[in-house]
Design a protein around this motif. Sequence first.
Motif, short mmCIF file in Angstrom:
data_model
loop_
_atom_site.label_atom_id
_atom_site.label_comp_id
_atom_site.label_asym_id
_atom_site.label_seq_id
_atom_site.Cartn_x
_atom_site.Cartn_y
_atom_site.Cartn_z
N ILE A 27 -4.98 -5.45 -15.82
CA ILE A 27 -3.56 -5.66 -16.12
C ILE A 27 -2.71 -5.34 -14.90
O ILE A 27 -1.75 -6.05 -14.57
N ARG A 28 -3.06 -4.28 -14.19
CA ARG A 28 -2.32 -3.91 -12.98
C ARG A 28 -2.41 -5.02 -11.93
O ARG A 28 -1.42 -5.32 -11.25
N THR A 29 -3.59 -5.62 -11.79
CA THR A 29 -3.76 -6.68 -10.80
C THR A 29 -2.98 -7.93 -11.21
O THR A 29 -2.37 -8.60 -10.36
N HIS A 30 -2.98 -8.25 -12.48
CA HIS A 30 -2.17 -9.38 -12.97
C HIS A 30 -0.69 -9.14 -12.66
O HIS A 30 0.03 -10.09 -12.30
N LEU A 31 -0.24 -7.92 -12.79
CA LEU A 31 1.16 -7.60 -12.49
C LEU A 31 1.46 -7.89 -11.02
O LEU A 31 2.46 -8.56 -10.70
N LEU A 32 0.61 -7.42 -10.12
CA LEU A 32 0.84 -7.66 -8.70
C LEU A 32 0.75 -9.14 -8.36
O LEU A 32 1.51 -9.64 -7.52
N GLU A 33 -0.16 -9.85 -9.01
CA GLU A 33 -0.30 -11.28 -8.76
C GLU A 33 0.97 -12.02 -9.20
O GLU A 33 1.42 -12.96 -8.53
N GLY A 34 1.54 -11.60 -10.32
CA GLY A 34 2.77 -12.23 -10.79
C GLY A 34 3.95 -11.99 -9.87
O GLY A 34 4.88 -12.80 -9.83
N LEU A 35 3.92 -10.88 -9.13
CA LEU A 35 5.02 -10.54 -8.22
C LEU A 35 4.76 -11.04 -6.81
O LEU A 35 5.58 -10.81 -5.91
N ARG A 36 3.65 -11.70 -6.61
CA ARG A 36 3.22 -12.10 -5.27
C ARG A 36 4.30 -12.89 -4.54
O ARG A 36 4.84 -13.86 -5.08
N GLY A 37 4.59 -12.47 -3.33
CA GLY A 37 5.57 -13.17 -2.51
C GLY A 37 7.02 -12.85 -2.81
O GLY A 37 7.92 -13.35 -2.14
N SER A 38 7.27 -12.02 -3.81
CA SER A 38 8.65 -11.73 -4.22
C SER A 38 9.30 -10.66 -3.35
O SER A 38 10.53 -10.58 -3.27
N GLY A 39 8.50 -9.80 -2.74
CA GLY A 39 9.05 -8.70 -1.95
C GLY A 39 9.63 -7.58 -2.79
O GLY A 39 10.24 -6.65 -2.26
N VAL A 40 9.45 -7.64 -4.10
CA VAL A 40 10.00 -6.62 -4.99
C VAL A 40 9.24 -5.30 -4.83
O VAL A 40 8.00 -5.30 -4.87
N PRO A 41 9.94 -4.19 -4.64
CA PRO A 41 9.23 -2.91 -4.54
C PRO A 41 8.59 -2.51 -5.87
O PRO A 41 9.21 -2.64 -6.93
N SER A 79 -10.35 8.19 -13.63
CA SER A 79 -9.81 8.37 -12.28
C SER A 79 -10.44 7.41 -11.29
O SER A 79 -9.80 6.99 -10.33
N ALA A 80 -11.68 6.99 -11.52
CA ALA A 80 -12.33 6.01 -10.64
C ALA A 80 -11.65 4.65 -10.75
O ALA A 80 -11.49 3.95 -9.75
N THR A 81 -11.24 4.26 -11.96
CA THR A 81 -10.55 2.98 -12.11
C THR A 81 -9.18 3.03 -11.46
O THR A 81 -8.73 2.05 -10.85
N LYS A 82 -8.49 4.16 -11.57
CA LYS A 82 -7.20 4.30 -10.89
C LYS A 82 -7.39 4.23 -9.38
O LYS A 82 -6.58 3.63 -8.66
N GLN A 83 -8.46 4.84 -8.88
CA GLN A 83 -8.73 4.83 -7.45
C GLN A 83 -9.08 3.42 -6.97
O GLN A 83 -8.67 3.00 -5.89
N ALA A 84 -9.81 2.68 -7.80
CA ALA A 84 -10.16 1.31 -7.44
C ALA A 84 -8.91 0.45 -7.27
O ALA A 84 -8.86 -0.44 -6.41
N PHE A 85 -7.90 0.73 -8.09
CA PHE A 85 -6.67 -0.04 -7.99
C PHE A 85 -5.96 0.20 -6.66
O PHE A 85 -5.23 -0.67 -6.17
N LEU A 86 -6.17 1.36 -6.05
CA LEU A 86 -5.59 1.62 -4.74
C LEU A 86 -6.08 0.60 -3.71
O LEU A 86 -5.32 0.13 -2.86
N ASP A 87 -7.38 0.25 -3.78
CA ASP A 87 -7.92 -0.75 -2.86
C ASP A 87 -7.31 -2.12 -3.13
O ASP A 87 -7.05 -2.89 -2.19
N ILE A 88 -7.08 -2.44 -4.38
CA ILE A 88 -6.44 -3.72 -4.72
C ILE A 88 -5.02 -3.76 -4.18
O ILE A 88 -4.57 -4.77 -3.63
N CYS A 89 -4.31 -2.64 -4.31
CA CYS A 89 -2.95 -2.57 -3.75
C CYS A 89 -2.98 -2.79 -2.24
O CYS A 89 -2.10 -3.46 -1.68
N GLU A 90 -3.99 -2.23 -1.58
CA GLU A 90 -4.07 -2.38 -0.13
C GLU A 90 -4.27 -3.84 0.25
O GLU A 90 -3.73 -4.31 1.25
N TYR A 91 -5.04 -4.57 -0.56
CA TYR A 91 -5.21 -6.01 -0.33
C TYR A 91 -3.86 -6.72 -0.37
O TYR A 91 -3.52 -7.51 0.52
#
Length: 208
Positions: free
Chosen positions: A100-114, A136-148
């Motif tokens: 769900i977190r990744t879908h959120l970032l994908e939906g905001l892609r290119g918007s520049g919204v903080p 906590s491992a799943t939360k940590q994995a999301f950090l790598d997705i954010c970095e992408y």
Amino acid sequence: MTRKALVTGATGFLGRHLAARLVADGWHVTALQRRASSSSAACAELRRVGVEIAEFDEGLQVQQLARASAPDAVFHLATHYLKAHVSDDVPTLIDANIAIRTHLLEGLRGSGVPVVSAMSYFQFSEGMPRPVSLYSATKQAFLDICEYYRVVDGADIRQVVLFDTFGPGDTRDKLMPHLVAALRERRQIKLGPSRQPINLLYVDDVVA
């Protein structure tokens, strides 16, 4: 012009306080909420204070809602917390804390919204990333997705690591509600080692 905020996890303890504060400060607040729980008492309270509820059933709808809401800021607080898991919990943990977190970032892609994303101190030990549970491992994995998304798309993602929070209306199984209840009932409670460090943040301070 009215600023627009998109909030996930708005029915949680911190989310309720944040959404109410944003509305009070003049923001138009949209809360992303799973349709199955959109008729809850917590959602009714959000509507009462002026929060718009945007319902979804699956991840692709999160992308669509994120784009359609055209927010000026996003506060991502939703999570699925488990201190310990069993095998049947794995799909829910992956879905809530990664998909769900990744879908959120994908939906905001290119918007520049903080995007302000709430992380957890459970992900760390002695200041280093050392997940101590699958949660906590799943939360940590999301950090790598954010970095992408940061590197590839220049996404503006602010990670905020939260320690224990407390304040009015806290019904969670946490230390402060137990202490308050014990004081009111004039009874003693058993605590852990007396030298165990603990960090407590008052909810209004976190929201501010």
